[in-house]
Design an enzyme around this catalytic site. Sequence first.
Site: not given
Length: 302
Positions: A47-48
Site C-alpha cells: 500500500l502506498d
Amino acid sequence: MHGWIILDKPHGLGSTQAVSAVKRALRTQREVLGGTEKWKVGHGGTLDPLATGVLPIAIGEATKLAGRMLDSDKIYDFTIAFGAQTDTLDLEGKVIAESDVRPTLAELEAILPRFTGPIEQAPPAYSAILIDGQRAYDLARKGEQVEMKTRSVTIHALAIAGQEQEEGALASVTLTAHVSKGTYIRSLARDIALALGTVGHVTMLRRIKAGPFTLETAISLDKLDEAARGGDIGELMLPLTAGLDDIPALAVSPDEALALRQGKMLMGKPHTGLLLAMLGDTPVALVESSGPEIRVVRGFNL
C-alpha cells in the site's frame, strides 16, 4: 503465533514500515512474556504511504502464503479531484498539467463501462516496478524519462460512491473499484479523467478489502501496541487458514500428513486444483491435485 494481523494502515506509513512496526510489537511482547522465539513477518500486498486501509501482515508460517495475497483481488475507495494532474498522480506530487474542464455526472456515468472488465493500463512512473534493475520511482525522482509499458488488468466492478459538485459539474468523485492484482488505482484515476476530456489526480485512497480480509477485522497500530504491552497479540490474530477461506479442505490421516511433511506425493480420490490438507484442526500443507496425484505446494511446520 502463526497467522495474520490485519492492519488498518494509517496515512503516511509505507508497507515496509508497517511490517517493521509489527516486528517491534512482537519484540515488545517477547520482552513482556520473557520468551526467546522470533517470528518471520511479511506483508500481503503493498500500500502506498498515501493509502490507508487493509494491509494483511503474515506472521510465522503464514508468511508462506503472502504471495497468494499479492495475487488476490482488492477493493478500494478512491477520490479523483478534477482539474490538475501531478507527476505522482496523487496529492504528493507536483502539478504537471491543468484543465478548466469539469465533467458532469452523466458524462462520468457514460464512460465508466469503458473501464470495467479487462483493460490495458500504464503504471505510474512513480511505482516500484523494476526497469533495467532500478525502481521506476527512483528513476522518476532523478528526473529521468520513464516509459511504462502497458499491462492487462481486470476491473471487476466500478461504482460511484460519492461526489462533490460545483455549478452543476463535478469537482471530485469518489469511486469504489473491485480490481485484479497489478491494478494501479492512480493510473485508473488518470485515465478516467483523460477520457472525460480533463485531468485529475487521487486525493484519497483506502483499501477496504484484500483477498478474504476486510476492514471489519483490521486493527490500528495503537491497538497492536497496547496488545503487545499486555502480551495479548495472539488475541488479535486471525489463524493461518483465514488466508485460505476459498480453498477446499482435504482431511488426511497421520501417515498421510507425515508423507506430505516429507514432501512426498499422495495418491487419492480424483480432484482438480488447490486443496488445504488438514490433520484434524492443524493445517499440514497447501497441495495441488491433478487427477489422483496430490503434490505439495507449500508445507507448514505446525
